[in-house]
Every structure is written in structure tokens, then in C-alpha cells.
Design an enzyme around this catalytic site. Structure first.
Site, PDB file in Angstrom:
ATOM      1  N   GLU A  10       0.238   3.548   3.493  1.00  0.00           N
ATOM      2  CA  GLU A  10       0.717   3.076   2.268  1.00  0.00           C
ATOM      3  C   GLU A  10      -0.126   3.148   0.859  1.00  0.00           C
ATOM      4  O   GLU A  10       0.103   3.164   0.013  1.00  0.00           O
ATOM      5  CB  GLU A  10       1.299   1.699   2.274  1.00  0.00           C
ATOM      6  CG  GLU A  10       1.935   1.074   0.859  1.00  0.00           C
ATOM      7  CD  GLU A  10       3.027   1.805   0.264  1.00  0.00           C
ATOM      8  OE1 GLU A  10       3.287   1.851  -0.763  1.00  0.00           O
ATOM      9  OE2 GLU A  10       3.758   2.599   1.181  1.00  0.00           O
ATOM     10  N   GLU A  11      -1.460   2.938   1.348  1.00  0.00           N
ATOM     11  CA  GLU A  11      -2.675   2.615   0.289  1.00  0.00           C
ATOM     12  C   GLU A  11      -2.966   4.001  -0.134  1.00  0.00           C
ATOM     13  O   GLU A  11      -2.984   4.154  -1.431  1.00  0.00           O
ATOM     14  CB  GLU A  11      -3.634   1.941   0.924  1.00  0.00           C
ATOM     15  CG  GLU A  11      -3.531   0.421   0.983  1.00  0.00           C
ATOM     16  CD  GLU A  11      -3.496  -0.278  -0.494  1.00  0.00           C
ATOM     17  OE1 GLU A  11      -3.701   0.261  -1.501  1.00  0.00           O
ATOM     18  OE2 GLU A  11      -3.198  -1.639  -0.480  1.00  0.00           O
TER      19      GLU A  11
END
Length: 571
Positions: free
Chosen positions: A446-447
Site C-alpha cells: 500500500e505504501e
């Protein structure tokens, strides 16, 4: 400018050709076209016809030939022909440098408007900034383009000696973008004194006032903006504890987030039936608050003893929020894997990397694969993604898997979209600090989307998107290891620091995984403030998160974590 184009482009071609030719031709037969391309590039002036023949191909060879031929035409002053070649090359595979070449060619061929459109897509690059200032004669329009493109400082310089209300507005926007709020407010007021009915500018003015701490004036500006400012007004009123006024403001807005906040206020004040109406409307929608609204709908109906309605709401729950609510999460529905096949482009990519060691071979391989993936079948894309896995290129493997997963949710696509990236490193530091390795991978996914060199707009860096200040604190004060900012782009170093930080957050929040994930994005201080009034159950956490970004982040990371556990056998 035109006098410089030829020498500069020819110099660039000579440098490129020198690098290109430093290889030993132990090559496979099917990369012979690249050898012919190299020979044609070596003798451009006498090999234009050969390059033109290669440029007709819709593959990596064609892309390279079009790019080189376009630069040769541009150096000869044939800008129109160069522009056509650059545009057709971009249609095959887009790079920022190729777009810049197209912009130069368009400008040189007497099409400044088209050139400006291309340069805008390249802001805030310095050559793009200079081109905007060169092409756009109106300083106010130029400043507007620069501010929107992230070059607000250049916009301010452009407007230094320009008067008028429109210049005041663009100056205000540029000043606000650079954090010079006191000066920005003066310019906003100058514009609004002559255009008091501009709702959009009242909203911008209100946001600048709020950032400057002038809350009463910000509220007046939001109200002057009418419906456009209602959501912002509601947020400000709610932060001031004026919940009834906030609810009234939210009800004037059509934004889903405003309806979500209205429903939360209704629920907290005991007006549950009204809240349920709004939650139901949001849960059936396609916007990002739908997940959170479905969870509230499910919980409230369950707590009110309405099992039929709760079951209806349960249909809308994402896996992450179902897990938080203690609802069994079914395994994803899988389609069959397509038969394994290796398209010719995969072999070509392997041979290019082997025959042209260094950046050129890798670059050509990626171009060939990108063109083939754009036109290929799902089976082709899976094979390409698996080639990237073999190369240790997790970013491109993830991109291929995600591309396939939307239309063909098969196990091979899941393995690419949720890869065991840098698995030995993840296992090492997850074991050292006592963190679920699948949680580490879910955060990385996600990052940064598995891009080691990722840098966010807030300057967070690397796979786990660590701010330099946080990373320095972890390295020097907690781990007692040297801190070097450049190391944040090294997977081992970044994963080590990020995994330690996850452990730190788990310890701060009683080992609760969801709270740690929310704190990773929103910050532990914000999380404590948002939850100061208490959280009744784990499933009530998302509703307590005041940041829409953090709510969405929590859902995405938990969904990824659950998928990893399902895919690789986690308990």
C-alpha cells in the site's frame, strides 16, 4: 533556439551511440533486429532509409527507431516530421524525455499551443518551466499553469510586476502553495473585493484562513462559498465542538464525506434511524465511504436486534471490515489459471538483458514487454509478470498481476499482485521484531507499490515510506545504527526500520494490529486524539478515524494482509 537544436541533438545522439556500441555481440538470432538497429544508428546520415523501415514496426525496435529518427529529423530542421515520429513513438511507450522531444519539435514546427500542452504534463521539470514562460505570452495564464504544475515559486517570480485582480488571484494561489499565508490572504481579499460572488475563491480563501489559524474568518468565507464550502464549514464547526451547526452545514453538501460526517453526528447524538438512512445510501454507492457506511449499517442493525437488515448490510462489507466485525471472511472466488505459455517477447527480453548488459539491455527489454503487455492477452501478461519475478523486479510483477486480477482473478494473478517481495529480508526483520511478515508486505504494497525509490509529496521515502526525521530517530536513537538518508532507498535498510516501527506501534496500542496500521498512516498522536472518547469494539475503530485517508488506508492494508494470509497459508 532553433540554431541550438541541431548541435545539441546530434551531440546527444553521439553520446548515446557510443554507449550503445560498448557490447560484445554474443547474441541470440531473434535479436538480430537490434543489431541492425545499432548499425543504422551508427551511421544515421547514410542509414535513414534503414531506420525508416524499422520505424514501421510496432515493437521495441520500432519505438527506438522512431525515437532516433525523430531526433535526427529534428537536428536537420525537419521539425514537423520529427513531431510525427515522436508522437507515434509515445503511442507505443511513453517516457518523459520522449514527451519533451515531442514538445520541442512541436514548438519548432510552429505549433506552440500543442507544445505547451505537452510541457504542462512535464512540470515541474526545469525545462518545462522555462518552456511555459517562453511560450505563454500572458504572465497571469503562465503563472496559473506553473502553480497547478507544482512550480509556485516560478509563478510568483512571473507575477512580480503584474497588476490587476486576476494577477492578484494567481499570486494568492502561488503564495498559499508556498506557505506564505499572510501575503496570500491579502491577495485573496484584493480579488474578492472586485469579485465577491466567486464561490470557488471564497472556498480557497477560507482554507488559507483556516491554515493561518483565523478560524472565525474562515467560517465566514466557507459560508460565503455556499454549498461549495458546506463540507469545509462542517469540518471546522465540528472541530470547534459546535456539532448542531456542523450537522446543518453537512446537510447542505452533496459530498459523500459530508454525508458520512452527518451520519456520524446523528448516530453519536442518538438519532440512529436518521443515521441509518444516510449509511444505507452511502453503502449502496460507489464512493470510498461505502465500506465504512456498510460497517456502521451492519453493526447498528445487529445491536438493534434486526438480523434481517444486518444480513443485508453484511453483503456490502469488504473483507477487512468483515474481519474487524468478527464476520467470517470467505476466500476469494478464483477462476482457473490460463494454460502456461511463454510469448516470444519473454525470450526476447531475456536475450536482450544477456546480450546488452547494463542499462540499455534492461531498458529495451522493459519497452518490449510494456508494448506486448498493452496488446497481449491475460496469459501473456501473466508470463510477463512471472519474467519480472525471475528478475527480482517486484514493482513490475505487481503491476502485471494487478492488471490481470481485475478481469481474471486466478491464482497466478494473485501471486503476482501479492508477491513475496524481498521475502528473506522481510522474514529476517519480521522475526527479529516479532511482526507478522504478511503485515509487513501488506504495508509495503500500500505504501509504495513495491517501488524501492518511491518518494511521496510529504517526502516519505522507500518501500515503507518513512519520513527522514522518523527514520533518523529509529536508526540513531532506537536501533543505534548509522543513519544515511540514501539508505532509505535500500530495501534491507528500509524494511528493517519500517518493521521496527510497526512493532513500536503494536506495543503502543496493546498489540492491536488494526490500531497499529491506523497509527502508521495517521500518526499515533492523531489516533489517540480521534479515539479519546473510547472505542466500543475493534469494529468501531474505522468510524473513529477522522481522516478519510487513514480510514481508506486501514481498509486497504487489512484487505492486503488477509489476502496474503489466504494466499500463502497464514493462520
Amino acid at each position: 533556439m532553433k540554431g541550438l537544436i541541431g548541435p545539441l541533438v546530434l551531440l546527444g545522439l553521439l553520446v548515446g551511440l557510443t554507449a550503445f556500441l560498448l557490447w560484445t555481440p554474443a547474441v541470440a538470432p531473434h535479436i538480430g533486429d537490434y543489431i541492425r538497429l545499432a548499425e543504422a544508428r551508427t551511421h544515421l546520415s547514410s542509414s535513414v532509409r534503414g531506420l525508416e523501415a524499422l520505424a514501421g514496426r510496432d515493437d521495441g525496435v520500432g519505438w527506438q527507431a522512431r525515437s532516433d529518427l525523430g531526433r535526427w529529423y529534428l537536428a536537420q530542421g525537419a521539425a514537423r516530421e520529427a513531431a510525427a515520429l515522436f508522437r507515434s513513438a509515445l503511442a507505443l511507450y511513453a517516457t518523459s524525455d520522449l514527451r519533451a522531444d515531442l514538445a520541442v519539435a512541436l514548438e519548432a514546427s510552429g505549433r506552440p499551443g500543442d507544445a505547451l500542452g505537452e510541457w504542462q504534463q512535464l512540470l515541474p521539470r526545469r525545462d518545462a518551466v522555462q518552456a511555459v514562460l517562453r511560450i505563454e505570452p500572458d504572465p497571469v495564464r503562465a503563472a496559473s499553469i506553473l502553480t497547478r504544475g507544482g512550480a509556485a515559486t516560478d509563478a510568483l517570480a512571473t507575477l512580480a510586476a503584474v497588476g490587476g485582480t486576476q494577477a492578484a488571484l494567481e499570486r494568492a494561489r502561488a503564495l498559499a502553495a508556498t506557505g506564505k499565508l499572510t501575503e496570500a490572504l491579502v491577495e485573496f481579499e484584493r480579488f474578492l473585493s472586485s469579485s465577491p460572488g466567486d464561490a470557488g475563491v471564497h472556498l480557497e480563501y477560507g482554507r488559507a484562513l483556516e491554515r493561518a489559524g483565523a478560524l472565525d474568518r474562515a467560517l465566514l468565507a466557507y459560508r460565503a462559498a455556499g454549498a461549495a464550502g458546506a463540507y469545509a464549514a462542517g469540518l471546522l464547526l465540528e472541530s470547534l465542538g459546535r456539532e448542531d451547526d456542523a450537522l446543518a452545514a453537512y446537510r447542505q453538501s452533496a459530498e459523500p464525506e459530508a454525508k458520512w460526517r452527518a451520519a456520524r453526528l446523528l448516530e453519536s447524538s442518538g438519532r440512529t434511524p436518521e443515521a441509518l438512512v444516510l449509511y444505507g445510501e452511502l453503502a449502496r454507492g460507489a464512493h470510498r465511504v461505502g465500506d465504512d457506511a456498510a460497517l456502521r449499517l451492519y453493526l447498528l442493525h445487529t445491536r438493534r436486534g434486526e438480523p434481517t437488515k444486518a444480513a443485508e448490510a453484511r453483503r456490502y462489507l469488504s473483507p477487512a471490515l468483515a474481519w474487524l466485525a468478527g464476520v467470517p471472511v470467505p476466500a476469494p472466488a478464483l477462476t482457473s489459471d490460463p494454460p502456461r505459455a511463454s510469448p516470444p517477447v519473454v525470450s526476447l527480453a531475456t536475450d536482450l538483458v544477456q546480450a546488452f548488459p547494463g542499462a540499455d539491455g534492461r531498458r529495451w527489454a522493459e519497452i518490449e514487454l510494456a508494448i506486448a503487455a498493452a496488446r497481449g492477452t491475460a496469459a501473456d501478461r501473466l508470463a510477463i509478470g512471472e519474467w519480472y519475478v525471475a528478475q527480482g523486479d517486484w514493482r513490475n510483477a505487481f503491476r502485471m498481476g494487478s492488471l490481470v486480477l481485475g478481469s481474471l482473478p486466478c491464482r497466478r494473478a494473485y501471486h503476482l499482485a501479492y508477491p513475496l517481495a524481498w521475502w528473506d529480508t522481510v522474514l529476517r526483520w519480521a522475526g527479529t521484531y516479532g511482526v507478522d511478515p504478511y503485515l509487513v508486505l501488506a504495508v509495503i504494497r500500500e505504501e509504495s507499490g513495491f517501488l524501492p525509490t518511491a518518494v511521496s509529496s510529504s517526502d516519505a521515502r522507500g518501500l515503507m515510506q518513512l519520513l527522514p526525521s522518523t527514520a533518523r530517530w529509529i536508526a540513531e536513537e532506537k536501533l543505534r545504527i548509522p543513519y544515511r538518508e540514501a539508505d532509505l532507498f535500500a530495501p534491507d535498510y528500509n524494511i528493517r526500520l519500517g518493521t521496527w516501527y510497526l512493532r513500536h506501534l503494536l506495543d503502543q496500542f496493546g498489540g492491536d494490529l488494526a490500531w497499529a496500521v491506523a497509527a502508521y498512516n495517521g500518526g499515533p498522536g492523531n489516533l489517540r486524539r480521534w479515539t479519546a472518547d473510547g472505542v466500543a469494539s475493534p469494529a468501531d475503530l474505522p468510524a473513529a478515524l477522522r481522516s478519510p485517508e487513514t480510514r481508506e488506508y486501514l481498509t486497504k492494508v487489512l484487505n492486503a494482509w488477509l489476502t496474503y494470509r489466504w494466499l500463502y497459508g497464514g493462520e
